[in-house]
Structure formats: C-alpha cells, structure tokens
Design a protein around this motif. Structure first.
Motif, PDB file in Angstrom:
ATOM      1  N   ARG A  60      45.985  44.249  37.126  1.00 25.70           N
ATOM      2  CA  ARG A  60      46.587  43.880  35.835  1.00 25.70           C
ATOM      3  C   ARG A  60      45.934  42.619  35.274  1.00 25.70           C
ATOM      4  O   ARG A  60      45.629  42.531  34.075  1.00 25.70           O
ATOM      5  N   GLU A  61      45.691  41.646  36.141  1.00 27.21           N
ATOM      6  CA  GLU A  61      45.042  40.410  35.697  1.00 27.21           C
ATOM      7  C   GLU A  61      43.618  40.677  35.223  1.00 27.21           C
ATOM      8  O   GLU A  61      43.150  40.088  34.242  1.00 27.21           O
ATOM      9  N   THR A  62      42.927  41.586  35.888  1.00 28.77           N
ATOM     10  CA  THR A  62      41.548  41.923  35.498  1.00 28.77           C
ATOM     11  C   THR A  62      41.507  42.562  34.123  1.00 28.77           C
ATOM     12  O   THR A  62      40.659  42.219  33.284  1.00 28.77           O
ATOM     13  N   LEU A  63      42.431  43.481  33.861  1.00 26.40           N
ATOM     14  CA  LEU A  63      42.489  44.139  32.560  1.00 26.40           C
ATOM     15  C   LEU A  63      42.867  43.158  31.456  1.00 26.40           C
ATOM     16  O   LEU A  63      42.292  43.158  30.372  1.00 26.40           O
ATOM     17  N   SER A  97      42.562  39.873  31.390  1.00 23.85           N
ATOM     18  CA  SER A  97      41.631  38.766  31.167  1.00 23.85           C
ATOM     19  C   SER A  97      40.216  39.243  30.890  1.00 23.85           C
ATOM     20  O   SER A  97      39.317  38.423  30.664  1.00 23.85           O
ATOM     21  N   GLY A  98      40.005  40.565  30.908  1.00 29.43           N
ATOM     22  CA  GLY A  98      38.665  41.077  30.711  1.00 29.43           C
ATOM     23  C   GLY A  98      37.732  40.732  31.851  1.00 29.43           C
ATOM     24  O   GLY A  98      36.514  40.648  31.658  1.00 29.43           O
ATOM     25  N   GLY A  99      38.273  40.525  33.031  1.00 29.47           N
ATOM     26  CA  GLY A  99      37.451  40.220  34.205  1.00 29.47           C
ATOM     27  C   GLY A  99      37.221  38.742  34.443  1.00 29.47           C
ATOM     28  O   GLY A  99      36.515  38.369  35.386  1.00 29.47           O
ATOM     29  N   GLU A 100      37.841  37.880  33.619  1.00 30.22           N
ATOM     30  CA  GLU A 100      37.659  36.442  33.818  1.00 30.22           C
ATOM     31  C   GLU A 100      38.149  36.014  35.193  1.00 30.22           C
ATOM     32  O   GLU A 100      37.599  35.099  35.812  1.00 30.22           O
ATOM     33  N   ASN A 101      39.225  36.640  35.666  1.00 37.26           N
ATOM     34  CA  ASN A 101      39.765  36.278  36.974  1.00 37.26           C
ATOM     35  C   ASN A 101      38.730  36.493  38.074  1.00 37.26           C
ATOM     36  O   ASN A 101      38.651  35.706  39.027  1.00 37.26           O
ATOM     37  N   LEU A 102      37.912  37.545  37.952  1.00 35.19           N
ATOM     38  CA  LEU A 102      36.918  37.820  38.982  1.00 35.19           C
ATOM     39  C   LEU A 102      35.778  36.809  38.942  1.00 35.19           C
ATOM     40  O   LEU A 102      35.247  36.418  39.987  1.00 35.19           O
ATOM     41  N   VAL A 103      35.425  36.378  37.744  1.00 34.44           N
ATOM     42  CA  VAL A 103      34.398  35.341  37.621  1.00 34.44           C
ATOM     43  C   VAL A 103      34.913  34.032  38.207  1.00 34.44           C
ATOM     44  O   VAL A 103      34.220  33.353  38.977  1.00 34.44           O
TER      45      VAL A 103
END
Length: 593
Positions: A179-182, A184-190
């Motif tokens: 849910r966080e990835t969707l 934030s557009g992947g900002e959490n993974l960066v």
C-alpha cells in the motif's frame, strides 16, 4: 473508475530517481569494497560454524530419517490443514464467513494490519505461513534421541528461520508495504534503499540495523541527566554520587552495581523513568558505578578484578566520603551476580557487616536453567569466542548485541527491517533503544571466566566452586538480608532460575516477581502505574508453587522495595552534597563502540 484510481497514483520524477539511484549505486560500491576488505583482513571467518549448527541439524535430520512414520504423520497433518485452508478461502471468496484454522499468538504485531484479516489473499498467506510454522516446529519438537542441548539449539534456530520467512518481511506479501509503495509511487523503496546503505556503511559492510534516531539523544543531556559528580575513579569504574533533593537523607548510602554488558544509564534514562532520580527523591544517598568501556589494554582484567576494583573499591570510597561504615547495595543482572560474589567474599573475611542489605535485580546465582542464552554456551562455541577474544583482547559489543537481539528477533530485528527498508521510514526516537544500541566490550579474561564458570560449569552455586582474591566463594554462608526482584517475561534471566538464588542465602530473603521483561519490568516507575507485581513471603522449593500462592499487586514494585529497604536505611541525617571536578555522567559512559 479505473482512470480515476490511476490518476491518484504518485509517480517519481525520472530525473530525480535516476540521480538518486546513481548516488546509491556509488555508495553501494563503496560498501561492497569495505565488505571485501573486511573479509580479506579476516580470511575464513565467514566459513566457520562457531555455534555448531551444521552438526546439530545433521544429527536432527538423521534422527528424523530414522522415524519415517512420525514425519509422515506430520506431513499428512500439514496436507490436510492446507486442503482445509484452500476450502475456506474458496468459501470466503463466495461470501461465506469462515472461522480461521489458525490465528497468530496474542501480541504478535507482525499481522496487526487489518488487511491480514479482511483481505482473502493476505488472510490465506498469513494462515498458510502459521500452519507451516506450526508443522516445522512440531517436526523438530518430536525428534527423539537428541541430547537436550542439541535439541534446544535446533529448536531455537528453527524459530529464527521461521521468523525470517514470515510473509510480513517481504514486499510482495506485506499489505502495508504494498500500500505504501502504491501511494508513494515507490518512494518508500528508494528511501528504504538509502536506509539499508546507511546501515551497511555504519557496519563497514556488515548490516547494523538502526533501531532509533541516535542523533536525538546525548548522554548527559536528555539521557543519564540526573545531577551529580564523579567522586572516585580507577581503571574499571567512575563512581558517581548524585545530588540530594530532600531536606534529610537516610544515614546508610546506597551503591548500585549495574551490569557491564550494557551501560549503567538504563537506570537513569529520563527523569520520568529514572530509578536513580526516584531513589534520590526517596532520600537515599545514591552512588552509581559507571563501568569503563574496555579496550585491548584491559584484556587481562578478570572477574576477580571487577569485584576488587568495582564494588569493593566503591565501598571503600563511599566509606571515606560519607564516614559511614556500611551501605546498602543493589546489583542488576551480571552486576547482581558480582554482588553475590562480593557478599560471600566479605563473609569469608569476616566483613559482612559492611553491607546492611543486598538487592538483586534479575540476577542469576544458580545457572541451572539459563534460558535461551544457554543455546550459545557450549565447549566448541566458547573455544571459538575465546579465540576471537584472544586476538582482540575483548569481545566486541556488536557480537553481544546481536545475540541479545536474536532472543526477540521479531521485535528487535524484523520489525526494523520492515519499518526501515520496506516502508522506508526512519526509526522513531526511543531512549531505551538508544541505550540498547550503545554497546560495550567485554575483557577477554573476565568474559571467558564468566561464561565458563557460571554458564557452562554452573559452579558458583557450589560451596567453594570458584575462588576470588584468595577466598573460596560459598553463597550459603551469606546472611545479609536480601531482596530479589525478577521479571515474569525475562528472556535473559528467566525468573524460575533467578528464584533458585533465594535458597542459596541463609539470611532473610524477600522475592518479588514483576510483570514484563528484563528491562521494562525493572524500569517501571510508580507514576506510570503499569504492569504490576507478585509477592509471597513463603519461599517453597519450586518457583511454580511460589507463584501459585503469590498475591498480585497493581503498580510498580519500586514502592515495595523502598518499604523493605527502610529497615536498613538508617536514621535521617543532613544531605550529603557530592564533591568532584567532573559532573555526572562522567567520561567512561560516553565512550562508544
């Protein structure tokens, strides 16, 4: 609807993303270089098996193969449960309400997100994992013929593997992370990659997980801030005397002996949860030992030195400072084990009168059942540790921290993997976790003696089992009034084991059982009104019998201890203002690994 939902998704700026990934790649290359350099400096280190896990699991597998029917029964049970789970999932899709086949244990925070229960797919993943975990543990538990230590080792590390494989630890099976990835557009993974590289850089190629925002705390300011002075110092300790806050103080001073496995300020974090400040406010003249963070120059300091240059030297200094011939003493964990040795040593020398009372916080004197730490103690492991310590002169604090973290891996490892790397969040500022990360080293001679004589051989409980400074130690000669407080959920000093210590002393003993664990059960100020505790004036041989007849009380055991120690505190005298050039917390505590 689909277009609307799609427009809500955030997309990363490709220019910013490209620049960020380039920077991360450069940092990653440096981390890999540091790791390779470390491996080159310690050839073969990664190839060792110091815990003997290979042989333990090989023996378990051999025993398992000798009982194919038992394994078949376990596999059949797993297969039937899996089929039932698929059937339940199908019914859920069709709208039926189905009772779960298996549920997480109470307090398991890995599955706190509502999606684990409300979403059919994630509910299926959760239950499939729990069923598989139960199957694996059942198989391991039911292996016959293993010696107890090997069985404990296999069981412990099987649970470590199970915890590591939890679906919450992986992006594609963690609903919160997805849910966080969707969103934030992947900002959490960066951000997660940045956090991962930061922790690898801190560990110089090895992962050192950040548990708190260490920049939020400064020793002597917002932790370890109770006013006082360093009034004595030697190679192993700085003795802190705290500034009185009452119009009068008890005549007998109070010496606190903390463990040197960690730093003393677990008892002096912030004013609202500081045992030190609270004891000062109750009218005690409090002295605290702040142990040195040893380096290779102290490699030959032994357990005996820690007694002579530790609490005994502190008592000498306290007598000179206050003019009082005796004191009350508190020993916490390993500091409590040392306190027990000191009591027996003074008794042998006819000097037991120097201590009016002794309090033991979560202290083992009899190591018959040392809990899960015992998994790490056997002859091959000790030989490996001694080899490492002989090279360096000490055991590095990070190795000890890693061992303690494994005892609560879901709370102290995997929860931070999820928070820092999957969710891309910075760890929350938390004083207790800052203290937990403030590692200390162990001198080679002392730590080898402690692990061998206490854990491996368990001879402290035997009359004359060990000798310190020329005196055979016999705990059964101790008649000093003693107060034992232990914690019901303690993973480091199990309360049933600490209870055995009450039957070693000959003097009057009071045993109190606090709720919660090794730290939270001890650091439980009355103002918080948390947890509660149990008391029982009788001391039956078995700890279970003690608990069965014990009375539960709300609030903190601190008030119970203070009521008990009043009988040994002495008449009121004028406050004693500490004299010294160096303010508390001194200099030893500020040395970081």
């Amino acid at each position: 609807m689909a277009d609307q939902q799609g427009s809500d998704l955030k997309l990363l700026d490709p220019t910013v993303l490209g620049r960020t990934m380039t920077e991360l790649a450069d940092r990653g290359q440096a981390v890999v270089g540091a790791l390779l350099a470390n491996q080159a400096a310690h050839p073969g280190a990664s190839m060792t098996d110091p815990l003997g896990l290979g042989s333990a699991f090989y023996e378990m597998s051999a025993r398992l193969a000798a009982d194919p029917l038992g394994l078949a029964r376990a596999n059949l049970d797993l297969w039937q449960n899996t089929m039932s789970l698929w059937q339940n999932a199908t019914l859920q899709v069709l709208g039926a309400e189905v009772k779960p086949l298996v549920e997480p244990e109470k307090g398991d925070r890995r599955f706190k997100d509502e999606a684990w229960t409300e979403h059919t797919v994630f509910d299926f993943i959760k239950q499939a994992y729990l069923l598989s975990a139960r199957w694996m543990q059942t198989v391991v538990h039911n292996v016959d013929g293993l010696d107890p230590h090997t069985a404990e080792k296999v069981d412990f590390f099987t649970r470590q593997m199970i915890d590591a494989l939890a679906p919450s630890n992986f992006l594609l099976t963690n609903p919160e992370a997805l849910r966080e990835t969707l969103e934030s557009g992947g900002e959490n993974l960066v951000r997660g990659m940045e956090n991962l590289l930061h922790d690898l850089e801190r560990g110089k190629g090895q992962l050192r997980i950040s548990m708190t925002d260490e920049s939020a705390f400064t020793v002597g300011e917002n932790v370890a801030g109770t006013p006082g002075k360093v009034v004595f110092k030697n190679a192993l300790l700085e003795l802190i005397q705290y500034t009185p806050t009452t119009e009068t103080v008890h005549r007998r001073p109070l010496l606190i002996v903390p463990p040197w496995i960690n730093k003393y300020y677990i008892l002096d974090l912030r004013p609202k949860n500081s045992f030190v400040k609270w004891a000062v406010d109750q009218g005690h003249t409090v002295f605290m030992i702040s142990w040195v963070n040893p380096d290779a120059s102290l490699r030959d300091k032994g357990f005996e030195d820690y007694m002579l240059e530790g609490p005994l030297a502190a008592l000498d200094a306290i007598r000179e400072i206050t003019g009082e011939p005796d004191a009350n003493i508190i020993g916490y964990c390993l500091g409590g084990t040392l306190t027990g040795c000191l009591l027996a040593w003074l008794t042998r020398r006819g000097e037991a009168h120097r201590l009016a009372s002794a309090t033991h916080f979560t202290t083992m004197l009899d190591f018959t059942e040392p809990g899960e730490l015992g998994v790490f103690i056997d002859e091959p492991t000790l030989q490996y540790l001694e080899g490492q310590m002989n090279k360096n002169g000490y055991l590095d604090g990070s190795e000890m921290a890693g061992t303690f973290n494994l005892l609560r891996s879901n709370d102290l490892i995997w929860s931070f993997v999820i928070n820092n790397y999957l969710l891309g969040k910075d760890p929350f500022p938390f004083d207790l976790l800052y203290w937990n990360a403030d590692n200390t080293r162990m001198p080679a001679a002392m730590h080898s003696f402690y692990l061998r004589k206490m854990y491996l051989e368990n001879i402290l409980r035997e009359p004359g089992g060990i000798t310190l400074a020329g005196e055979p130690i016999d705990l059964r000669l101790v008649q000093t009034p003693a107060y034992f407080v232990s914690c019901r959920e303690d993973h480091i000093a199990p309360w049933r084991t600490t209870y055995f210590g009450t039957h070693l002393y000959q003097g009057p003993v009071r045993f109190v059982l606090a709720a919660s664990g090794h730290i939270a059960g001890v650091v439980n100020p009355p103002v918080a009104n948390k947890y509660g505790f149990w008391t029982n004036t009788a001391l039956p041989p078995k700890p279970e019998a003690w608990l069965e007849a014990a009375e539960r009380h709300d609030g903190s055991w601190w008030t119970d201890w203070n009521a008990w120690v009043q009988a040994y505190a002495g008449d009121p005298v004028a406050p004693r203002v500490p004299q010294g050039e160096v303010d508390a917390p001194g200099t030893y505590v500020t040395v970081r690994v």
